[in-house]
Design an enzyme around this catalytic site. Structure first.
Site, PDB file in Angstrom:
ATOM      1  CG  ASP A   1      91.123  29.424  27.150  1.00  5.40           C
ATOM      2  OD1 ASP A   1      91.848  29.335  26.137  1.00  5.40           O
ATOM      3  OD2 ASP A   1      91.063  30.471  27.827  1.00  5.40           O
TER       4      ASP A   1
ATOM      5  CD  GLU B   1      94.493  34.163  24.950  1.00 11.38           C
ATOM      6  OE1 GLU B   1      95.020  35.295  24.957  1.00 11.38           O
ATOM      7  OE2 GLU B   1      93.282  33.989  24.707  1.00 11.38           O
TER       8      GLU B   1
END
Length: 396
Positions: A81, A139
């Site tokens: 991400d 995350e």
């Protein structure tokens, strides 16, 4: 086996870079990484592996590489991400998504692991066991992706797990580790204090929420300074105090938001108890009502000491080849949801130096000008490869 794998990775260095640049151009925020997940899934099409998609609470992809012989199971993880940051670099492959940037290196994590995984797939008949490749979403944003991947049960058979992170505090070729508690845990809290509003000329007819909030800000500073062992570490930050109003009006309500950092679970529990105690005291002392939201986001990250020793021994094989130095690093006050894996599975999370070349001042992770030395991605691939080879005793 080692020579063959290292040569394969070396030959695909440019491919790792190309993948990283593609992902850097097309970043996606936590829990919205649909196209990134599709890119990862497409990479594994036609390969002799099992691919699980939409694992956990988002777009995680878990790839299972079954070796040619039975044995233990390990897992390798990379996150994918990006962050809500407007990129300010001059890179020719800078973000094409306004307000979204790979400012933490997750594009590089994914690139190195994709190529390493493909090389391991090609050599899997020689592997006495199973390797699970965890491409993890979200995350950066609590509750994160790791916790849900663990709770899915897909890693229940894993014996050890490994992960890396690129950081610009060292140059390419330098690797860093920390045994035991290595990264901080993190808690988010929000406090709404409800008093009684009124006119500034008549405080006796009101109950000032700002005064109660200001007292709370002062009181919680004593938690770290007077409740923790002086040799322990903790941080409590008030990042927002929303009490804006008119100069002559007594506020009826204020909202505060804050962040807590701690290096072990014992201090987490102690700080938790003390903040709740102070909130109760504020209510009693000022006659206000307090609504507290208190969320433990990520636990402290704990590297198993025995596995850390094992990893360091494995990395020694790279000294003089792709590594110039292996050093123990101080505990980091940042947080990482890889900690959830390590709560359940013994493993190690270590750091890859990635300071851009010829850069006197390297921007740290999460900065809008953050960048890495892409040579570090091959270092990451070879480092994790050595850990895998050693684990399965294939380092000849």
């Amino acid at each position: 086996m080692r020579t063959k794998l290292m040569n394969m990775l070396q030959e695909r260095k440019d491919e790792i870079t190309q993948i990283r640049r593609h992902l850097h151009e097309h970043p996606e925020l936590s829990f919205h990484e649909a196209e990134t997940a599709k890119f990862i899934q497409d990479f594994y099409k036609g390969k002799d592996v099992e691919v699980a998609t939409e694992v956990g609470n988002g777009h995680a992809v878990v790839v299972t590489i079954k070796g040619g012989k039975p044995g233990k199971t390990i897992a390798l993880r990379a996150d994918f991400d990006a962050l809500p940051i407007e990129e300010q670099t001059d890179l020719p492959f800078k973000s094409k998504n306004p307000g979204v940037m790979h400012a933490c290196g997750h594009d590089g994590h994914t690139a190195y692991l994709l190529v390493l995984a493909d090389c391991l797939i090609q050599l899997k008949e020689n592997i006495p066991g199973t390797i699970k490749i965890v491409h993890q979403h979200a995350e950066e944003t609590p509750p994160g992706g790791a916790k849900s991947v663990v709770e899915s049960g897909i890693l229940d058979d894993v014996d050890q797990i490994f992960g890396i992170h690129v950081f610009p505090f060292g140059e390419s070729g330098q690797v860093y580790y920390h045994s035991g508690y290595a990264m901080a845990g993190r808690t988010y809290f929000k406090l709404k204090i409800q008093g009684v509003g009124g006119h500034g000329s008549s405080p006796h007819m009101a109950n000032d929420a700002i005064v109660a909030g200001a007292y709370f800000v002062t009181a919680i500073q004593t938690v770290v300074s007077r409740r923790l062992n002086p040799f322990d570490t903790g941080v409590i930050t008030i990042g927002s105090f929303d009490g804006k109003g008119s100069f002559n009006v007594i506020k009826d309500a204020v909202e505060l938001e804050g962040d807590v950092r701690y290096m072990n679970t014992e201090n987490r529990d102690k700080i938790d108890a003390e903040i709740h105690r102070i909130v109760s005291g504020i209510e009693a002392m000022f006659g206000v009502s307090v609504e507290l939201t208190y969320t433990n986001d990520y636990p402290p990250l704990y590297n198993d000491p025995a596995v850390t020793e094992q990893v360091v021994a494995s990395l020694q094989k790279g000294l003089g080849e792709y590594l110039t130095d292996i050093s123990m690093y101080d505990m980091l006050s940042g947080s990482e949801d890889f900690a959830y894996y390590l709560q359940k599975i013994p493993g190690v999370f270590f750091y890859i130096g990635a300071k851009p070349k010829n850069t006197p001042h390297a921007y740290f992770n999460h900065h809008p000008k953050f960048d890495i030395d892409e040579d570090a991605l091959l270092v990451a691939a070879k480092s994790v490869a050595d850990v895998v080879l050693d684990y399965f005793k294939l380092n000849g």
